[in-house]
Write a protein that holds these residues in place. Structure first.
Motif, PDB file in Angstrom:
ATOM      1  N   UNK A 274       0.827  -1.203   0.000  1.00 26.22           N
ATOM      2  CA  UNK A 274       0.000   0.000   0.000  1.00 26.22           C
ATOM      3  C   UNK A 274       0.864   1.256   0.000  1.00 26.22           C
ATOM      4  N   UNK A 275       0.284   2.326  -0.584  1.00 23.48           N
ATOM      5  CA  UNK A 275       0.924   3.640  -0.456  1.00 23.48           C
ATOM      6  C   UNK A 275       0.974   4.028   1.014  1.00 23.48           C
ATOM      7  N   UNK A 276       1.980   4.798   1.386  1.00 18.99           N
ATOM      8  CA  UNK A 276       2.240   5.077   2.800  1.00 18.99           C
ATOM      9  C   UNK A 276       1.968   6.546   3.099  1.00 18.99           C
ATOM     10  N   UNK A 277       1.293   6.779   4.276  1.00 20.02           N
ATOM     11  CA  UNK A 277       1.073   8.134   4.819  1.00 20.02           C
ATOM     12  C   UNK A 277       0.421   9.062   3.797  1.00 20.02           C
ATOM     13  N   UNK A 278      -0.710   8.644   3.231  1.00 23.45           N
ATOM     14  CA  UNK A 278      -1.410   9.470   2.247  1.00 23.45           C
ATOM     15  C   UNK A 278      -2.192  10.578   2.941  1.00 23.45           C
ATOM     16  N   UNK A 279      -2.239  11.741   2.295  1.00 25.16           N
ATOM     17  CA  UNK A 279      -2.858  12.938   2.860  1.00 25.16           C
ATOM     18  C   UNK A 279      -4.386  12.807   2.873  1.00 25.16           C
ATOM     19  N   UNK A 280      -4.972  13.238   3.950  1.00 27.47           N
ATOM     20  CA  UNK A 280      -6.433  13.240   4.089  1.00 27.47           C
ATOM     21  C   UNK A 280      -6.986  14.565   3.594  1.00 27.47           C
ATOM     22  N   UNK A 281      -8.091  14.529   2.825  1.00 27.93           N
ATOM     23  CA  UNK A 281      -8.769  15.747   2.388  1.00 27.93           C
ATOM     24  C   UNK A 281     -10.178  15.770   2.957  1.00 27.93           C
ATOM     25  N   UNK A 282     -10.839  16.921   2.863  1.00 26.96           N
ATOM     26  CA  UNK A 282     -12.177  17.043   3.444  1.00 26.96           C
ATOM     27  C   UNK A 282     -13.052  17.941   2.580  1.00 26.96           C
ATOM     28  N   UNK A 283     -14.346  17.809   2.761  1.00 33.06           N
ATOM     29  CA  UNK A 283     -15.330  18.693   2.127  1.00 33.06           C
ATOM     30  C   UNK A 283     -16.573  18.698   3.002  1.00 33.06           C
ATOM     31  N   UNK A 284     -17.439  19.704   2.799  1.00 34.64           N
ATOM     32  CA  UNK A 284     -18.664  19.851   3.597  1.00 34.64           C
ATOM     33  C   UNK A 284     -19.872  19.811   2.667  1.00 34.64           C
ATOM     34  N   UNK A 285     -20.841  19.007   3.022  1.00 34.01           N
ATOM     35  CA  UNK A 285     -22.036  18.876   2.187  1.00 34.01           C
ATOM     36  C   UNK A 285     -22.964  20.074   2.362  1.00 34.01           C
ATOM     37  N   UNK A 286     -23.829  20.250   1.372  1.00 39.86           N
ATOM     38  CA  UNK A 286     -24.821  21.313   1.443  1.00 39.86           C
ATOM     39  C   UNK A 286     -25.757  21.088   2.616  1.00 39.86           C
ATOM     40  N   UNK A 287     -26.346  22.179   3.087  1.00 43.15           N
ATOM     41  CA  UNK A 287     -27.298  22.074   4.193  1.00 43.15           C
ATOM     42  C   UNK A 287     -28.611  21.426   3.752  1.00 43.15           C
ATOM     43  N   UNK A 288     -28.794  21.272   2.452  1.00 45.16           N
ATOM     44  CA  UNK A 288     -29.930  20.508   1.948  1.00 45.16           C
ATOM     45  C   UNK A 288     -31.263  21.177   2.177  1.00 45.16           C
ATOM     46  N   UNK A 289     -32.255  20.362   2.477  1.00 43.35           N
ATOM     47  CA  UNK A 289     -33.639  20.854   2.568  1.00 43.35           C
ATOM     48  C   UNK A 289     -33.921  21.558   3.885  1.00 43.35           C
ATOM     49  N   UNK A 290     -33.108  21.302   4.903  1.00 38.78           N
ATOM     50  CA  UNK A 290     -33.353  21.929   6.187  1.00 38.78           C
ATOM     51  C   UNK A 290     -34.379  21.149   7.006  1.00 38.78           C
ATOM     52  N   UNK A 291     -34.936  21.824   8.035  1.00 41.10           N
ATOM     53  CA  UNK A 291     -34.697  23.235   8.386  1.00 41.10           C
ATOM     54  C   UNK A 291     -33.316  23.444   9.029  1.00 41.10           C
ATOM     55  N   UNK A 292     -32.714  24.595   8.704  1.00 44.32           N
ATOM     56  CA  UNK A 292     -31.437  24.948   9.287  1.00 44.32           C
ATOM     57  C   UNK A 292     -31.389  26.471   9.452  1.00 44.32           C
ATOM     58  N   UNK A 293     -30.450  26.909  10.318  1.00 46.56           N
ATOM     59  CA  UNK A 293     -30.302  28.332  10.608  1.00 46.56           C
ATOM     60  C   UNK A 293     -29.315  28.949   9.630  1.00 46.56           C
ATOM     61  N   UNK A 294     -29.731  30.014   8.957  1.00 46.53           N
ATOM     62  CA  UNK A 294     -28.872  30.738   8.024  1.00 46.53           C
ATOM     63  C   UNK A 294     -28.207  31.882   8.777  1.00 46.53           C
ATOM     64  N   UNK A 295     -26.887  31.761   9.023  1.00 41.41           N
ATOM     65  CA  UNK A 295     -26.222  32.811   9.815  1.00 41.41           C
ATOM     66  C   UNK A 295     -26.166  34.154   9.098  1.00 41.41           C
ATOM     67  N   UNK A 296     -26.315  34.155   7.779  1.00 43.80           N
ATOM     68  CA  UNK A 296     -26.243  35.426   7.041  1.00 43.80           C
ATOM     69  C   UNK A 296     -27.522  36.225   7.220  1.00 43.80           C
ATOM     70  N   UNK A 297     -28.674  35.563   7.044  1.00 43.47           N
ATOM     71  CA  UNK A 297     -29.964  36.268   7.164  1.00 43.47           C
ATOM     72  C   UNK A 297     -30.517  36.214   8.572  1.00 43.47           C
ATOM     73  N   UNK A 298     -29.994  35.288   9.391  1.00 48.38           N
ATOM     74  CA  UNK A 298     -30.529  35.128  10.742  1.00 48.38           C
ATOM     75  C   UNK A 298     -31.872  34.430  10.766  1.00 48.38           C
ATOM     76  N   UNK A 299     -32.268  33.784   9.677  1.00 43.33           N
ATOM     77  CA  UNK A 299     -33.564  33.120   9.608  1.00 43.33           C
ATOM     78  C   UNK A 299     -33.396  31.606   9.510  1.00 43.33           C
ATOM     79  N   UNK A 300     -34.459  30.927   9.847  1.00 44.06           N
ATOM     80  CA  UNK A 300     -34.492  29.480   9.687  1.00 44.06           C
ATOM     81  C   UNK A 300     -34.975  29.146   8.282  1.00 44.06           C
ATOM     82  N   UNK A 301     -34.231  28.315   7.569  1.00 35.55           N
ATOM     83  CA  UNK A 301     -34.554  27.952   6.189  1.00 35.55           C
ATOM     84  C   UNK A 301     -35.109  26.531   6.172  1.00 35.55           C
ATOM     85  N   UNK A 302     -36.272  26.370   5.560  1.00 34.06           N
ATOM     86  CA  UNK A 302     -36.885  25.048   5.411  1.00 34.06           C
ATOM     87  C   UNK A 302     -37.397  24.926   3.976  1.00 34.06           C
TER      88      UNK A 302
END
Length: 551
Positions: A274-302
């Motif tokens: 096997x390859x040795x000591x390979x670098x880990x990468x990351x990404x963040x998924x969309x908030x999708x359908x919600x409901x979630x808090x939008x820090x920009x508008x300060x509103x709950x999005x659903x």
């Protein structure tokens, strides 16, 4: 079964196609009592063991029909039949090597060699060499009992061309004229482990990644394949745990969770390791359908569809069926009715018509455009429907004792009813039984709780002279029968009269046009006592009262 009673060892057992959807189940028992069970599809109407039949053996076979593909058990079991296999009197037929196929490269250094069954063969002779027809690696390896495979245990040389032959044999001799040689080339193990790689898409640190993304990574020249580990933290592997994806450089991952940062490690490998000591990468998924808090508008999005339906509906049958409409956002709709343990779709449009009580659910799917494309958002709402109708008073069932009256109201209908003897406005009670009402006129009210209507009926305690207060059934021809005087009393037309003793036991009944009651019960003269009458009227009212028997 259509096969003969004596079956050549190279021939299959066959039967006629019965057109069953689930296929066939064969139960085959040999002369030693050993039983085998074989499943066949609807299109398979024959069977022969993989290594052929043994000679001079007797079998009992039962063919069962599976009419339902979802039911593993047979529906119809046919009668059993017995057949015998013949003797082998000729040389075996030819066969062919099935693995490795002729000309295959990069074969394992310890390959499993397999071949097809040769008619009438009881054993096989295997040779393996580095020249055509040679046996310098394996010489005259005998495979008995009709075996169809051989596992090479000692590793072969890397990158070498090998020739293998498998010759069928039986007690008569070896097969002749067969082209049953095959060649293959073994793989070459790498001398160095591959370099590392990393995701090319999504890029390291990228946000708002779709919930079902295509992951791609940079290829590595000397890699034979890649293993992926994906987790919701740098040290977790809770999504994909070191799974081998083979020699590809992309894969879809279905249904990541919304708004989660995922960490990906890709490990190339080859025969050197096997390859040795390979670098880990990351990404963040969309908030999708919600409901979630939008820090920009300060509103709950659903972004999910908002279903504006009640939790329960009550409906009167005289108003027709219940029609509901969903007028919110959405592209797909499904109205579900729960019937026992089954979910039955009754509409796939925005509207539904419901005709019976029960539990229902509306499912809505909406396509929502976002910067990364389109996501599917869905919502569901479960509700109940109760149908009611105006009650019908079947009987008041009065019980008469001394000067008190008890009533057990019998009402019919599919509604949820409550009862009152005060007024149409109530108060109402849940119980249909009223006691200690006294010898006075009573009006009973039955009301549907869902507002479908009220039914009422009067019970009159009559003191009119139309009903005699006593009679003397002593046989002197004077006042020997008790009967209402005339058929109309207090403006009510009498249709039927019943007599009860003071305990509420029904003694007799008669028409107002008959001679009346003679003071007997089941042919026996009753003693002096008080009795109640209950007179039904043409207008469905009831008149009750008390009288005496004197001898």
């Amino acid at each position: 079964m259509t096969s003969p009673n004596v079956l050549p060892v190279e021939d299959p057992v066959t039967w006629t196609d019965e057109g069953v959807a689930g296929g066939y189940i064969l139960t085959i028992t040999d002369s030693d009592g050993v039983t085998s069970t074989i499943q066949r599809t609807p299109s398979q109407t024959s069977y022969i063991p993989a290594i052929g039949w043994p000679e001079n053996e007797t079998y009992t076979i039962v063919i069962a029909l599976r009419e339902d593909p979802a039911d593993p058990d047979p529906t119809t079991i046919c009668n059993s039949q017995t057949f015998s296999t013949g003797m082998i009197t000729t040389l075996p037929g030819c066969n062919m090597i099935t693995s490795p196929l002729d000309g295959t490269i990069d074969v394992s250094l310890t390959p499993l060699i397999t071949w097809s069954y040769a008619p009438r063969a009881t054993e096989y002779l295997l040779n393996l060499g580095t020249t055509l027809g040679g046996n310098d690696v394996i010489a005259d390896q005998l495979i008995t009992n009709g075996g169809l495979s051989f596992q090479v245990v000692t590793p072969l040389a890397e990158g070498t061309l090998y020739y293998v032959s498998v010759t069928p044999r039986n007690a008569i001799g070896e097969a002749v004229g067969c082209a049953n040689d095959s060649s293959f080339t073994t793989l070459i193990n790498a001398s160095e482990v591959p370099d590392c790689t990393m995701l090319s898409s999504p890029s390291n640190g990228e946000d708002n990644v779709a919930l079902t993304p295509l992951l791609t990574w940079f290829p590595v020249a000397n890699a034979d394949g890649y293993r992926l580990t994906i987790g919701s933290s740098p040290t977790n592997s809770d999504v994909v745990d070191d799974i081998d994806f083979g020699n590809v450089t992309s894969t879809f991952v279905v249904d990541f969770e919304e708004g989660i940062k995922y960490y990906v490690t890709i490990t190339p490998y080859n025969s050197a390791g096997d390859a040795i000591d390979c670098t880990q990468t990351c990404f963040t998924t969309t908030l999708g359908c919600g409901p979630y808090f939008d820090p920009i508008t300060g509103e709950t999005v659903d972004l999910n569809p908002q279903i504006d339906l009640e939790d329960s509906y009550s409906f009167c049958t005289n108003e027709g069926p219940l029609t509901l409409n969903y007028n919110g956002v959405g592209q797909e709709f499904s109205w579900i009715q729960f019937v026992d343990d089954t979910e039955l779709e009754i509409s796939s449009t925005r509207d539904v018509t419901i005709t019976e009580s029960g539990t229902y659910r509306l499912d809505v799917i909406s396509e929502v455009p976002i910067e990364e494309g389109i996501i599917m958002c869905d919502s569901s709402h479960t509700f109940t429907v109760t149908f009611s109708e105006v009650p019908v008073i079947v009987d008041l069932n009065p019980t008469l004792q001394n000067l008190n009256i008890s009533i057990n109201v019998e009402a019919s209908g599919i509604g949820d009813y409550e009862y009152s003897v005060v007024s149409a406005e109530g108060p109402y009670q849940d119980s249909p039984i009223f006691t200690n009402l006294g010898a006075s006129d009573v009006e009973v009210f039955v009301r549907d709780r869902n507002g479908c209507g009220i039914a009422s009926e009067r019970l009159d305690f009559d003191i009119d002279l139309g009903f005699p207060k006593y009679f003397t059934p002593n046989g002197d021809g004077i006042n020997d029968y008790w009967q209402v005087r005339g058929t109309v009393v207090k403006g009510e037309t009498i249709t039927f009269i019943e007599i009860y003793d003071r305990y509420g036991k029904r003694i007799t009944s008669f028409s107002p046009r008959s001679i009346g009651w003679d003071g007997t019960f089941n042919g026996r003269r009753l003693l002096d006592a008080g009795f109640w009458y209950k007179a039904s009227t043409l207008s469905n009212n009831v008149l009750i009262g008390h009288f005496a028997l004197r001898r």
